[in-house]
Design an enzyme around this catalytic site. Structure first.
Site, PDB file in Angstrom:
ATOM      1  N   CYS A 269       0.825  -1.216   0.000  1.00  0.00           N
ATOM      2  CA  CYS A 269       0.000   0.000   0.000  1.00  0.00           C
ATOM      3  C   CYS A 269       0.859   1.265   0.000  1.00  0.00           C
ATOM      4  O   CYS A 269       0.604   2.211  -0.746  1.00  0.00           O
ATOM      5  CB  CYS A 269      -0.921   0.005   1.215  1.00  0.00           C
ATOM      6  SG  CYS A 269      -1.979  -1.441   1.337  1.00  0.00           S
ATOM      7  N   HIS A 270       1.877   1.258   0.836  1.00  0.00           N
ATOM      8  CA  HIS A 270       2.720   2.435   1.013  1.00  0.00           C
ATOM      9  C   HIS A 270       3.769   2.581  -0.097  1.00  0.00           C
ATOM     10  O   HIS A 270       4.105   3.686  -0.490  1.00  0.00           O
ATOM     11  CB  HIS A 270       3.414   2.354   2.381  1.00  0.00           C
ATOM     12  CG  HIS A 270       4.175   3.583   2.763  1.00  0.00           C
ATOM     13  ND1 HIS A 270       3.557   4.767   3.087  1.00  0.00           N
ATOM     14  CD2 HIS A 270       5.509   3.815   2.874  1.00  0.00           C
ATOM     15  CE1 HIS A 270       4.476   5.669   3.387  1.00  0.00           C
ATOM     16  NE2 HIS A 270       5.663   5.116   3.266  1.00  0.00           N
TER      17      HIS A 270
END
Length: 158
Positions: free
Chosen positions: A46-47
């Protein structure tokens, strides 16, 4: 639920204003809206591979007349901190989906109990038209994939 952006949040030690509740109708009606669901803020995929693309290409979404919401099960303060860590300001919304209402409606949850995370929203991208009708919905086969919900794939849907 979302902590709205303010310039004070450029300081990573700043605490955002109290979170505000919103409804799909109040936030999305009359606007083309891209909702990007991620299993967790600050997590590797996600990051590192997913949310940053939407931040870096936010202007392209605006030019196409769309607003972007990144949603996750994380609390609104974490989402606000994540927005700041990614260098986003008010061009991308970072909101919480505590009850997983939208993800459940879309049959887009993922059980991550084996990792100790419980049930989360799956990784997906949803484009909603100004009348709140689903224009496209692309759910990844697994939480670690970023293909159909990749920023370029979503831009191609607008």
């Amino acid at each position: 639920m979302e902590c709205e952006w303010s310039p004070a949040l450029e300081d990573p030690k700043a605490c955002p204003m109290p979170p505000k509740q919103f409804t799909a109708e109040s936030a999305w009606k009359g606007k083309t809206t891209v909702i990007v669901s991620v299993p967790g803020a600050y997590t590797p995929t996600c990051h590192g591979n997913h949310a940053p693309g939407f931040v870096s290409k936010a202007k392209e979404f605006t030019e196409k007349g769309a607003q972007v919401y990144i949603v996750s099960y994380n609390d609104p303060f974490v989402m606000s901190g994540w927005r700041s860590a990614l260098g986003a300001k008010d061009e991308v919304h970072f909101a919480t989906e505590f009850d997983l209402g939208l993800s459940k409606f879309l049959d887009a949850t993922v059980d991550m109990s084996k990792m100790g995370f419980g049930t989360r929203g799956a990784r997906y991208a949803l484009v909603v038209d100004p009348d709140l009708k689903i224009k496209s919905f692309d759910k990844e086969a697994s939480p670690g994939e970023v293909d159909s919900s990749h920023v370029d794939a979503v831009l191609g849907k607008l």
